[in-house]
Design a protein around this motif. Structure first.
Motif, mmCIF file in Angstrom:
data_model
loop_
_atom_site.group_PDB
_atom_site.id
_atom_site.type_symbol
_atom_site.label_atom_id
_atom_site.label_comp_id
_atom_site.label_asym_id
_atom_site.label_seq_id
_atom_site.Cartn_x
_atom_site.Cartn_y
_atom_site.Cartn_z
ATOM 1 N N ASP A 274 0.832 -1.213 0.000
ATOM 2 C CA ASP A 274 0.000 0.000 0.000
ATOM 3 C C ASP A 274 0.863 1.259 0.000
ATOM 4 N N ILE A 275 1.892 1.296 0.859
ATOM 5 C CA ILE A 275 2.670 2.523 1.052
ATOM 6 C C ILE A 275 3.565 2.807 -0.148
ATOM 7 N N GLN A 276 4.023 1.771 -0.868
ATOM 8 C CA GLN A 276 4.952 2.011 -1.970
ATOM 9 C C GLN A 276 4.310 2.776 -3.133
ATOM 10 N N THR A 277 2.994 2.960 -3.093
ATOM 11 C CA THR A 277 2.324 3.747 -4.132
ATOM 12 C C THR A 277 2.264 5.234 -3.791
ATOM 13 N N ARG A 278 2.766 5.609 -2.606
ATOM 14 C CA ARG A 278 2.682 7.009 -2.175
ATOM 15 C C ARG A 278 3.704 7.878 -2.925
ATOM 16 N N ASP A 279 3.441 9.174 -2.895
ATOM 17 C CA ASP A 279 4.289 10.110 -3.635
ATOM 18 C C ASP A 279 5.709 10.177 -3.076
ATOM 19 N N TYR A 280 5.852 10.111 -1.746
ATOM 20 C CA TYR A 280 7.195 10.250 -1.184
ATOM 21 C C TYR A 280 8.077 9.048 -1.533
ATOM 22 N N GLU A 298 11.760 4.821 4.219
ATOM 23 C CA GLU A 298 10.587 5.517 3.699
ATOM 24 C C GLU A 298 9.291 4.759 4.004
ATOM 25 N N ILE A 299 9.303 3.454 3.792
ATOM 26 C CA ILE A 299 8.083 2.662 3.968
ATOM 27 C C ILE A 299 7.894 2.249 5.421
ATOM 28 N N ASN A 302 6.528 4.694 8.086
ATOM 29 C CA ASN A 302 5.124 5.043 7.877
ATOM 30 C C ASN A 302 4.186 3.865 8.122
#
Length: 385
Positions: A274-280, A298-299, A302
């Motif tokens: 889920d988180i790897q699709t975020r902009d950051y 990064e992942i 969060n």
């Protein structure tokens, strides 16, 4: 010999008095937490709700009980005073005048003292084993969710294979006396306990590889501390003699890690996907950061909210499993004061003497309740964030 007894009110006062170091520590913790809660991040936010305060205080109560067990308990866990066999709560020991506040068990040991010392065992094995399971599940779940494809297929298949076994049956197979006599637990321990070293080594490498001096210091500390703990846990060869673990404790430790790691793996894998699709994350990829840097820096930060909640719940589940194993005689040594073994020993004479079984049962229930309340409060705060 006729024993003397004190009244219920005196028993209650005696229990309150015996826990005086715990009350003092709780008061200091509460004062500092309320005074600096705005600076304590997620922990400080727990004190904004009654559920959070209750969870923190219950868990802290048993933590401080384990720390100050030598001051709280009036007797050693294995002390036997034969005249106090199956003594009722409030019985006064004739020679010294000390009171068995919660009575004596069938081997004339103080039930209250054994309950207090039992907290040490529970609060060492359950959180430590859960921490190792977290390391294993996180180290494998991050690449499975990030890379996908064959990596995800292979790792997910292995995790699902373990999860397909009923937990109690899996524990029985890993802790049964037949397995204890083989080298299987030691091999599994050697495999699982290397994961924290790999995790922290990779963590420091990805962050500080451009600063070689600082990286060298951190890697040296990781290898030295990790190797020290590894030698003590796996081979019982701690050169300093500080870390020592009995074979049956090692078996239980390995069983908890083996059974819990796949659950952590699935949670981390789902969060990573889920988180790897975020902009950051896309920004970090654009900067040219390595995959492991993105996963660890990064992942993972969060994903900390759901993971912290899961850890609290998993410690509670592990505590219940330890109690279950002890009840079935598959836990620690028979003389161990851990709560599961105490419940098992006292249940044999339950119809005649109820009092030896109640303290460890209440202790187990209250500790798990505190962890559940803490998890609920953390879940609420993580949803707000």
């Amino acid at each position: 010999m006729q024993l003397e007894f004190i009244g219920p009110f005196e028993i209650l006062l005696g229990l309150v008095y015996r826990f005086w170091p715990v009350w003092l520590a709780l008061g200091i913790l509460l004062a500092l937490s309320l005074g600096f809660k705005r600076r304590l991040g997620l922990y400080g936010q727990l004190f904004d709700t009654g559920v959070g305060v209750a969870g923190v205080l219950i868990c802290a109560f048993w933590l401080f009980t384990a720390i100050f067990a030598d001051l709280v308990a009036p007797f050693a866990p294995l002390d036997q005073i034969f005249v106090m066999k199956d003594a009722l709560p409030g019985a006064v020991e004739p020679e010294t005048g000390r009171v068995f506040l919660l009575g004596g068990d069938k081997l004339a040991r103080d039930v209250f003292s054994r309950m207090v010392y039992g907290s040490q065992i529970v609060l060492i094995i359950a959180p430590a084993a859960t921490a190792f399971a977290l390391m294993v599940g996180t180290t494998l779940g991050l690449p499975a969710g990030y890379y996908g494809g064959r990596v995800d297929t292979v790792l997910s298949f292995m995790a699902n294979l373990v999860l397909a076994f009923p937990v109690i049956l899996l524990f029985y197979l890993l802790v049964t006396p037949g397995i204890r006599e083989t080298a299987i637990p030691q091999w599994l321990a050697g495999f699982f306990f290397v994961f924290p070293i790999v995790f922290f080594g990779t963590l420091f490498w990805t962050r500080f590889r451009s600063r070689p001096r600082l990286l060298a210091v951190q890697l040296a500390i990781t290898v030295l501390l990790g190797g020290w703990v590894y030698l003590g846990l796996v081979f019982d060869a701690d050169p300093l003699g500080i870390i020592a673990i009995e074979p049956n404790e090692l078996n239980i430790f390995v069983a908890v890690v083996f059974a819990s790691a796949p659950g952590v793996f699935r949670i981390v894998r789902s969060l990573t996907m889920d988180i790897q699709t975020r902009d950051y994350v896309a920004a970090a990829q654009t900067r040219g950061e390595s995959p492991w840097y993105i996963m660890l820096w990064e992942i993972l930060p969060n994903a900390r909210g759901p993971l912290i909640v899961d850890v609290c719940l998993r410690i509670g589940y592990t505590t219940i499993l330890l109690g279950t194993l002890g009840y079935f005689g598959l836990g620690l040594a028979p003389e161990s004061p851990d709560w599961g073994t105490a419940i098992k020993e006292s249940s044999r004479l339950l119809r005649a003497y109820v009092h030896p079984a109640l303290p460890p049962v209440i202790a187990l229930m209250s500790f798990v309740l505190g962890l559940n309340l803490l998890a609920d409060a953390l879940r609420e705060q993580s949803l707000k964030d």
